[in-house]
Design a protein around this motif. Structure first.
Motif, short mmCIF file in Angstrom:
data_model
loop_
_atom_site.label_atom_id
_atom_site.label_comp_id
_atom_site.label_asym_id
_atom_site.label_seq_id
_atom_site.Cartn_x
_atom_site.Cartn_y
_atom_site.Cartn_z
N LYS A 86 1.29 3.64 -2.56
CA LYS A 86 1.23 4.22 -3.90
C LYS A 86 -0.16 4.17 -4.51
N SER A 87 -0.89 3.09 -4.21
CA SER A 87 -2.20 2.91 -4.83
C SER A 87 -3.34 3.49 -4.00
N HIS A 115 3.25 -0.72 -2.06
CA HIS A 115 2.24 -0.70 -3.12
C HIS A 115 0.92 -0.12 -2.60
#
Length: 130
Positions: free
Chosen positions: A30-31, A27
């Protein structure tokens, strides 16, 4: 003494912890958030799932290993280990910022404490009653 009963539980819990850690890392990638949660609610939940695991599991495993060395029966070690694994699988499902009192969170948290209480009682009984 070889810690042969606690060791497989540690390995299984290690895998659970690894999965939770990888979920945070994926995550983050991705962020684009390298520190903290960057205001990303989904990342915060993943961070807390892993954080809560790390806050509870090491102590529980240390207590189990110590109880094993003082002679806690295999049955009680398996009960504590089984409860700990189930609680650590259930608890992350209940971490939801919209439902702070989710059943999975409560059951997972209480069960983790029970899994720790078993070896605590065994160690204290061995120390003071024997």
């Amino acid at each position: 003494m070889i810690i042969e009963i606690t060791a497989p539980y540690a390995a299984i819990l290690g895998l659970i912890g690894l999965v939770l850690s990888v979920q945070v890392s994926i995550h983050r990638g991705k962020s684009g958030v390298s520190l903290g949660d960057g205001g990303d609610a989904k990342l915060l939940v993943k961070i807390r799932r892993f954080g809560n695991f790390i806050e509870n599991v090491p102590l529980a495993l240390i207590l189990m290993a110590l109880a094993e060395t003082v002679g806690l029966s295999a049955m009680w070690l398996h009960v504590a280990g089984g409860i700990l694994i189930l609680s650590r699988l259930i608890h992350p499902l209940g971490l939801d910022p919209d439902r702070p009192a989710a059943a999975a969170r409560i059951i997972g948290s209480i069960s983790s404490k029970v899994a720790m209480l078993i070896p605590i009682v065994a160690i204290l009984l061995n120390q003071f009653a024997g």
